[in-house]
Design an enzyme around this catalytic site. Sequence first.
Site, mmCIF file in Angstrom:
data_model
loop_
_atom_site.group_PDB
_atom_site.id
_atom_site.type_symbol
_atom_site.label_atom_id
_atom_site.label_comp_id
_atom_site.label_asym_id
_atom_site.label_seq_id
_atom_site.Cartn_x
_atom_site.Cartn_y
_atom_site.Cartn_z
ATOM 1 N N GLY A 1 0.830 -1.199 0.000
ATOM 2 C CA GLY A 1 0.000 0.000 0.000
ATOM 3 C C GLY A 1 0.859 1.239 0.000
ATOM 4 O O GLY A 1 2.045 1.111 -0.074
ATOM 5 N N SER A 2 0.391 2.477 0.157
ATOM 6 C CA SER A 2 -0.790 2.890 -0.550
ATOM 7 C C SER A 2 -0.839 4.388 -0.764
ATOM 8 O O SER A 2 -1.304 4.808 -1.785
ATOM 9 C CB SER A 2 -2.036 2.372 0.135
ATOM 10 O OG SER A 2 -2.367 3.118 1.250
ATOM 11 N N ARG A 3 -0.342 5.254 0.159
ATOM 12 C CA ARG A 3 -0.414 6.695 -0.059
ATOM 13 C C ARG A 3 0.561 7.423 0.859
ATOM 14 O O ARG A 3 0.802 6.998 1.989
ATOM 15 C CB ARG A 3 -1.841 7.182 0.220
ATOM 16 C CG ARG A 3 -2.051 8.664 -0.049
ATOM 17 C CD ARG A 3 -3.502 9.021 0.143
ATOM 18 N NE ARG A 3 -3.666 10.209 0.968
ATOM 19 C CZ ARG A 3 -4.820 10.607 1.463
ATOM 20 N NH1 ARG A 3 -5.915 9.901 1.252
ATOM 21 N NH2 ARG A 3 -4.895 11.697 2.198
#
Length: 216
Positions: free
Chosen positions: A185-187
Amino acid sequence: MFHKEGYKIMAIAAISLLVINIGSYTLINMYWIKFGILLISIVLFILIVQFFRNPTRSTVLNDNNVVAPVDGKVVVIEEVYEKEYFKEKRLQISIFMSPLNVHVTRHPIGGIVKYSKYHPGKFLVAWHPKSSEENERTTVVVENDNCGKILYRQIAGAMAKRIVNYAEEGKQVVQGSDSGFIKFGSRVDVFLPLNTPVKVSLNEKVKGGITVIAEV
């Protein structure tokens, strides 16, 4: 070249898939089923291996630039209230990583690590509005004389189950160097001073340690 965080997972995956395929060839008589299991195993292992790739990046060191901390797509450029550290409005740039992106996190600027904290939390999808505050995450602040204090936050998503953060308070770090890893993941959110000139646009694809996202 692979990231050190992936060696154990890759080894477990290889052994598990090998056992599964030995079992299928021993217990299953239908050739097409054996071949199907083998094919799926190969594809799955390739996906796992490519996820942990760690390409060498030659960052052009510049204390006036903020580089992308990760590979991915710019999904947010907006003013927000950052309430964990600055407790004031900041310019937020968010980069979303797909499972096919390199997931190494790199220091967006060089300087001294002033703050580094892990927060347990939920695993909402990365684009959820509350993921930045409610998901598992780590917050790091690095300071230098030119950029001042820049905050970046690793955020887990629905698939990400572990965030690795190497930033230690008081340590000197080099721009573009390895800061951590988000497994599956992810951000990452970057928080800049208001009115900072932004050098990227929404939906633009960026490369960690290479793409200049802002100039201070």
